[in-house]
Design a protein around this motif. Structure first.
Motif, mmCIF file in Angstrom:
data_model
loop_
_atom_site.group_PDB
_atom_site.id
_atom_site.type_symbol
_atom_site.label_atom_id
_atom_site.label_comp_id
_atom_site.label_asym_id
_atom_site.label_seq_id
_atom_site.Cartn_x
_atom_site.Cartn_y
_atom_site.Cartn_z
ATOM 1 N N ALA A 205 24.581 71.675 22.835
ATOM 2 C CA ALA A 205 23.769 70.819 21.694
ATOM 3 C C ALA A 205 22.325 70.855 22.289
ATOM 4 O O ALA A 205 21.578 70.404 21.269
ATOM 5 C CB ALA A 205 23.769 68.759 22.052
ATOM 6 N N ALA A 206 21.924 72.031 22.745
ATOM 7 C CA ALA A 206 20.405 72.210 22.872
ATOM 8 C C ALA A 206 19.717 73.153 22.084
ATOM 9 O O ALA A 206 20.356 74.234 22.245
ATOM 10 C CB ALA A 206 20.277 72.687 24.536
ATOM 11 N N ASN A 207 19.068 73.149 22.007
ATOM 12 C CA ASN A 207 18.011 74.279 20.831
ATOM 13 C C ASN A 207 16.675 74.298 21.404
ATOM 14 O O ASN A 207 16.085 75.563 20.754
ATOM 15 C CB ASN A 207 17.623 73.618 19.387
ATOM 16 N N SER A 208 16.579 74.174 22.447
ATOM 17 C CA SER A 208 15.671 74.680 23.546
ATOM 18 C C SER A 208 15.736 74.310 25.386
ATOM 19 O O SER A 208 16.429 73.221 25.706
ATOM 20 C CB SER A 208 13.908 73.711 23.031
ATOM 21 N N VAL A 209 15.528 75.372 26.243
ATOM 22 C CA VAL A 209 15.572 76.093 27.356
ATOM 23 C C VAL A 209 15.320 75.833 28.027
ATOM 24 O O VAL A 209 14.015 76.847 27.737
ATOM 25 C CB VAL A 209 17.395 77.006 27.131
ATOM 26 N N LEU A 210 14.513 74.999 29.633
ATOM 27 C CA LEU A 210 13.877 75.659 30.267
ATOM 28 C C LEU A 210 14.087 75.538 31.698
ATOM 29 O O LEU A 210 14.504 74.785 31.983
ATOM 30 C CB LEU A 210 12.667 74.487 30.089
ATOM 31 N N PHE A 211 13.880 76.480 31.707
ATOM 32 C CA PHE A 211 14.478 77.085 33.301
ATOM 33 C C PHE A 211 13.639 76.621 34.334
ATOM 34 O O PHE A 211 12.251 77.179 33.825
ATOM 35 C CB PHE A 211 14.962 78.275 34.098
ATOM 36 N N VAL A 212 13.403 76.016 35.528
ATOM 37 C CA VAL A 212 12.859 75.493 36.091
ATOM 38 C C VAL A 212 12.099 76.112 37.829
ATOM 39 O O VAL A 212 14.020 75.744 37.933
ATOM 40 C CB VAL A 212 11.993 74.120 36.127
ATOM 41 N N CYS A 213 11.698 76.473 38.341
ATOM 42 C CA CYS A 213 12.295 76.840 39.902
ATOM 43 C C CYS A 213 10.588 76.401 40.868
ATOM 44 O O CYS A 213 9.262 76.592 39.502
ATOM 45 C CB CYS A 213 12.286 78.749 40.078
ATOM 46 N N LYS A 214 10.275 77.411 41.905
ATOM 47 C CA LYS A 214 9.021 76.476 42.762
ATOM 48 C C LYS A 214 7.740 77.590 41.991
ATOM 49 O O LYS A 214 6.892 76.984 41.972
ATOM 50 C CB LYS A 214 9.155 76.957 43.717
ATOM 51 N N GLY A 215 8.185 78.729 41.553
ATOM 52 C CA GLY A 215 6.897 79.176 41.358
ATOM 53 C C GLY A 215 7.016 80.338 40.796
ATOM 54 O O GLY A 215 6.244 81.535 39.733
ATOM 55 N N ASN A 216 7.762 80.022 39.430
ATOM 56 C CA ASN A 216 8.259 80.718 38.847
ATOM 57 C C ASN A 216 8.463 82.338 38.400
ATOM 58 O O ASN A 216 7.642 83.268 37.969
ATOM 59 C CB ASN A 216 7.107 80.729 37.189
ATOM 60 N N VAL B 89 17.549 79.347 19.384
ATOM 61 C CA VAL B 89 17.890 78.730 21.053
ATOM 62 C C VAL B 89 16.493 79.039 21.393
ATOM 63 O O VAL B 89 15.953 80.476 21.826
ATOM 64 C CB VAL B 89 18.578 78.646 21.874
ATOM 65 N N GLU B 90 15.352 78.161 21.258
ATOM 66 C CA GLU B 90 14.233 79.168 22.301
ATOM 67 C C GLU B 90 14.236 78.584 23.394
ATOM 68 O O GLU B 90 14.832 77.454 24.579
ATOM 69 C CB GLU B 90 12.910 78.028 21.895
ATOM 70 N N ILE B 91 13.987 79.594 24.656
ATOM 71 C CA ILE B 91 14.316 79.916 26.175
ATOM 72 C C ILE B 91 13.192 79.632 26.471
ATOM 73 O O ILE B 91 12.347 81.299 26.349
ATOM 74 C CB ILE B 91 15.096 81.059 26.067
ATOM 75 N N LEU B 92 12.719 79.754 28.747
ATOM 76 C CA LEU B 92 11.324 79.188 28.519
ATOM 77 C C LEU B 92 11.575 78.607 30.380
ATOM 78 O O LEU B 92 12.699 78.439 30.296
ATOM 79 C CB LEU B 92 10.488 78.114 28.016
ATOM 80 N N SER B 93 10.400 79.707 30.427
ATOM 81 C CA SER B 93 10.844 79.004 31.641
ATOM 82 C C SER B 93 9.398 79.401 33.048
ATOM 83 O O SER B 93 8.386 79.412 32.380
ATOM 84 C CB SER B 93 11.621 80.231 33.402
ATOM 85 N N ALA B 94 9.545 78.442 33.841
ATOM 86 C CA ALA B 94 8.213 77.983 34.649
ATOM 87 C C ALA B 94 8.163 77.254 35.864
ATOM 88 O O ALA B 94 8.882 77.332 37.214
ATOM 89 C CB ALA B 94 7.129 76.594 33.640
ATOM 90 N N GLY B 95 7.130 77.159 36.673
ATOM 91 C CA GLY B 95 7.049 76.952 38.225
ATOM 92 C C GLY B 95 6.217 75.521 37.948
ATOM 93 O O GLY B 95 4.639 75.477 37.320
ATOM 94 N N TYR B 96 6.776 74.914 39.158
ATOM 95 C CA TYR B 96 5.435 73.725 39.383
ATOM 96 C C TYR B 96 4.759 73.945 40.070
ATOM 97 O O TYR B 96 3.568 73.341 40.835
ATOM 98 C CB TYR B 96 6.558 72.718 39.732
ATOM 99 N N ALA C 119 8.862 93.418 35.014
ATOM 100 C CA ALA C 119 7.200 94.287 35.764
ATOM 101 C C ALA C 119 6.234 93.564 35.034
ATOM 102 O O ALA C 119 4.638 93.465 35.208
ATOM 103 C CB ALA C 119 7.405 95.566 35.722
ATOM 104 N N LEU C 120 6.249 92.706 33.633
ATOM 105 C CA LEU C 120 5.558 92.336 33.419
ATOM 106 C C LEU C 120 5.329 91.251 33.228
ATOM 107 O O LEU C 120 4.601 90.246 32.697
ATOM 108 C CB LEU C 120 5.745 92.966 31.401
ATOM 109 N N HIS C 121 6.376 90.221 33.309
ATOM 110 C CA HIS C 121 6.327 88.768 33.630
ATOM 111 C C HIS C 121 5.234 87.715 34.315
ATOM 112 O O HIS C 121 4.681 88.884 35.907
ATOM 113 C CB HIS C 121 7.681 88.633 34.266
ATOM 114 N N ARG C 122 5.001 87.419 33.851
ATOM 115 C CA ARG C 122 3.757 86.356 34.198
ATOM 116 C C ARG C 122 3.804 84.833 34.260
ATOM 117 O O ARG C 122 4.207 84.612 33.919
ATOM 118 C CB ARG C 122 2.214 86.576 34.245
ATOM 119 N N SER C 123 3.774 84.090 35.849
ATOM 120 C CA SER C 123 4.222 83.126 36.053
ATOM 121 C C SER C 123 3.410 82.215 35.082
ATOM 122 O O SER C 123 2.488 82.361 34.646
ATOM 123 C CB SER C 123 3.552 83.109 37.255
#
Length: 591
Positions: free
Chosen positions: A430-441, A460-467, A491-495
């Motif tokens: 049912a999700a239109n937006s998904v967020l994956f979260v770990c410690k440091g991303n 579907v909007e997909i994003l990741s982040a860290g706390y 290689a181009l990912h930035r937290s």
């Protein structure tokens, strides 16, 4: 009263400098630490010190943004510090690079350019050592993997692989660490990953005890000296969690001065050696051109390097008390707990591992406590706040560990796992937006984000982040190499730092382990009710997908295999149910 701005965020050097200056009557201000929802727990411990007069919130250093510099200059103009004192590489490197822009506004502690150039470059340090007759491990600097065949002919296993420097000014959030290879296949893989950041030093493995000669110098002349020996250190090498102060070895002191005198070195330094107790042979390991992790031991023994450094730079004082005790022990409780667990499980037949017999460990601790030779990095009678905070954090982690085991057993029951999987898949459908979260991303959540983008519909909007409050960090080389097996480029990912806005915007929030869950659940009220474990999507796999950070390539591949399988399971299940996740042509990819 003198006023000093201390920059740092740990419970060893940073906290020791704060206490040393505070006890010496200095007004201590601090900055460049992590706080808030994504707080650095070790920084929070240090910030409990009663010797801190004021804590300033400065923007983090970024090479492409001068906001940090503008804010620091404004703070220096307003407070008129007698000295700005950085405690670690991430705070030293920006000051060193921008010294000429900052020095008009106040005194900052940096090294002269020649000294900095040598001690912050492991290759140049070893070159200097060889030129002045200081023993170093046999070494070969390589720039590509073509040299691997020659390395196999020249060196015996295990071998040590070192980067040119621990940090690069372009990315202070990612530390380049020393690694040890125990077979040639592992060596080839480590070398491939490390070469992506620049040349690598391949060295023979010298077995011995870590010994540090600690110095305060003016123009290369020693004003104060101290020596420590590691008692407990990580089994494969690294910073010690338990050390003893020993008499300064004339031979090692002479070697240290051979290195630092030609550099006209002014400031503090710790010259690290490895000493074979049987043969008495030794080699240079490196020079720490800054305050070091075992500083609490030196201060507890009477070698008050931080206060002496301020007195040297601000007052011009060059004579200091030499009443320094030896045979004092100092322990970092949190790190030492990890050492004890590792020591218990270690293979004691392996001579390359820094293990100790259990009976020796027990007797050593009892004797040191009874004879009152035991000290702590954080616990002191005159400043109990950090010790209390550390104890609270240890108990918190212990409760979470117990809770994790109990919760893991409960969630491992077949009926519970089936229910969790069904609930997570239904929410995902049912999700239109998904967020994956770990410690440091930088390890798990970015892989999940990139993999899900290849599997889920474009709508579907997909994003990741860290706390953890560290923006713009790169993924480790192991993560980049492992992700490439799935044709994903990290290689181009930035937290990114997790924000309230991200949490509110997400329809479903996936975490990987209980620490992730508790951190997000307790910090963001908007997340409650929509947090799920990635592992719940795959009932036959572990519920928790552990952090592979600082581990090897195989651990990253194993972790990514679980994440990919879980995402595929959730995706394909909903496809079979006839909902919008069309996965007919999106099969799971195995490395």
């Amino acid at each position: 009263m003198k006023k000093v701005l201390v920059l740092g965020d740990d419970t060893r050097a940073f906290l020791s400098v704060i206490r040393s200056l505070g006890r010496g009557g200095v007004e201590v201000h601090v900055a460049w630490y992590d706080t808030g929802a994504s707080k650095n727990e070790l920084a929070e411990i240090a910030l409990r010190s009663r010797y801190i007069s004021h804590a300033h919130d400065l923007p983090s250093y970024r090479p492409d943004n001068d906001a940090w510099k503008t804010a620091l200059i404004a703070l220096m103009q307003r407070e008129k510090f007698d000295l700005v004192l950085p405690c670690g590489d991430p705070s030293i490197l920006p000051l060193q690079a921008h010294r000429h822009e900052l020095e008009p506004f106040g005194r900052i502690y940096v090294l002269n350019e020649r000294a900095f150039e040598v001690v912050f470059d492991k290759f140049k340090t070893n070159a200097l050592a060889r030129s002045v007759g200081v023993a170093v491990p046999r070494e070969r600097v390589v720039e590509n993997q073509d040299a691997l065949a020659e390395i196999r002919n020249e060196f015996n296993l295990p071998i040590v692989l070192k980067p040119q420097s621990s940090f690069r000014s372009t990315n202070l959030n990612s530390k380049q660490v020393v690694k040890k290879a125990y077979d040639w296949e592992e060596c080839a893989e480590i070398l491939r990953m490390m070469l992506s950041a620049g040349p690598v030093s391949v060295q023979e493995n010298f077995v011995g005890d870590g010994v540090g000669v600690e110095l305060l110098l003016q123009d290369g002349k020693p004003l104060m000296s101290f020596q420590h020996m590691r008692v407990h250190e990580p089994l494969h090498g690294g910073g010690s969690s338990y050390r003893i102060g020993t008499a300064v070895s004339p031979e090692l002191l002479e070697a240290a001065l051979k290195l630092l005198e030609p550099l006209a070195y002014t400031g503090v330094a710790m010259v690290e050696f490895k000493v074979d107790s049987r043969t008495k042979q030794w080699v240079l390991i490196e020079i720490n051109g800054r305050f070091w992790g075992s500083l609490p031991l030196a201060v507890a023994s009477g070698a008050d390097f931080p206060l002496a450094l301020v007195q040297l730079l601000v007052d011009g004082q060059t004579s200091f008390s030499q009443k320094i005790r030896t045979n004092i022990y100092c322990r970092n409780f949190m790190a030492d707990l990890n050492w004890h667990f590792s020591n218990l499980r270690a293979d004691r037949s392996d001579p390359t591992l820094a293990t100790l017999p259990l009976n020796k460990v027990i007797v050593e601790t009892l004797v040191n406590v009874i004879t009152m030779r035991e000290r702590s990095d954080t616990w002191t009678l005159d400043d109990p706040g950090p010790g209390v905070a550390e104890a609270s954090l240890i108990l918190k982690r212990f409760r979470r560990s117990i809770g994790k085991r109990l919760t893991g057993k409960l969630r491992g029951l077949p009926l519970v796992r089936t229910y969790q999987a069904r609930k997570a898949r239904k929410a995902l459908a049912a999700a239109n937006s998904v967020l994956f979260v770990c410690k440091g991303n930088i390890c798990r959540s970015p892989f999940a984000e990139y993999y899900a983008r290849e599997r889920f519909p474009k709508s579907v909007e997909i994003l990741s982040a860290g706390y953890i409050r560290k923006q713009g960090r790169t993924s480790p080389s192991e993560a980049i190499a492992a992700a490439s097996k799935w044709s994903l480029d990290l290689a181009l990912h930035r937290s990114r730092i997790l924000t309230e806005e991200m949490v509110r915007a997400a329809d479903i929030l996936f975490v990987f382990d209980l620490q992730n869950y508790y951190q997000v659940h307790d910090t963001f009220a908007a997340a409650r009710g929509k947090i799920y474990f990635v592992g719940a999507l795959l009932p036959e796999a572990p519920m928790w997908i552990e952090d592979p950070y600082s581990k090897g390539l195989e651990d990253f591949e194993s972790t990514y295999r679980l994440i990919a399988a879980a995402i595929d399971a959730g995706n394909q299940q909903e496809a079979h149910a006839g909902v919008r996740f069309a996965a007919a042509d999106k099969t799971q990819v195995e490395p």
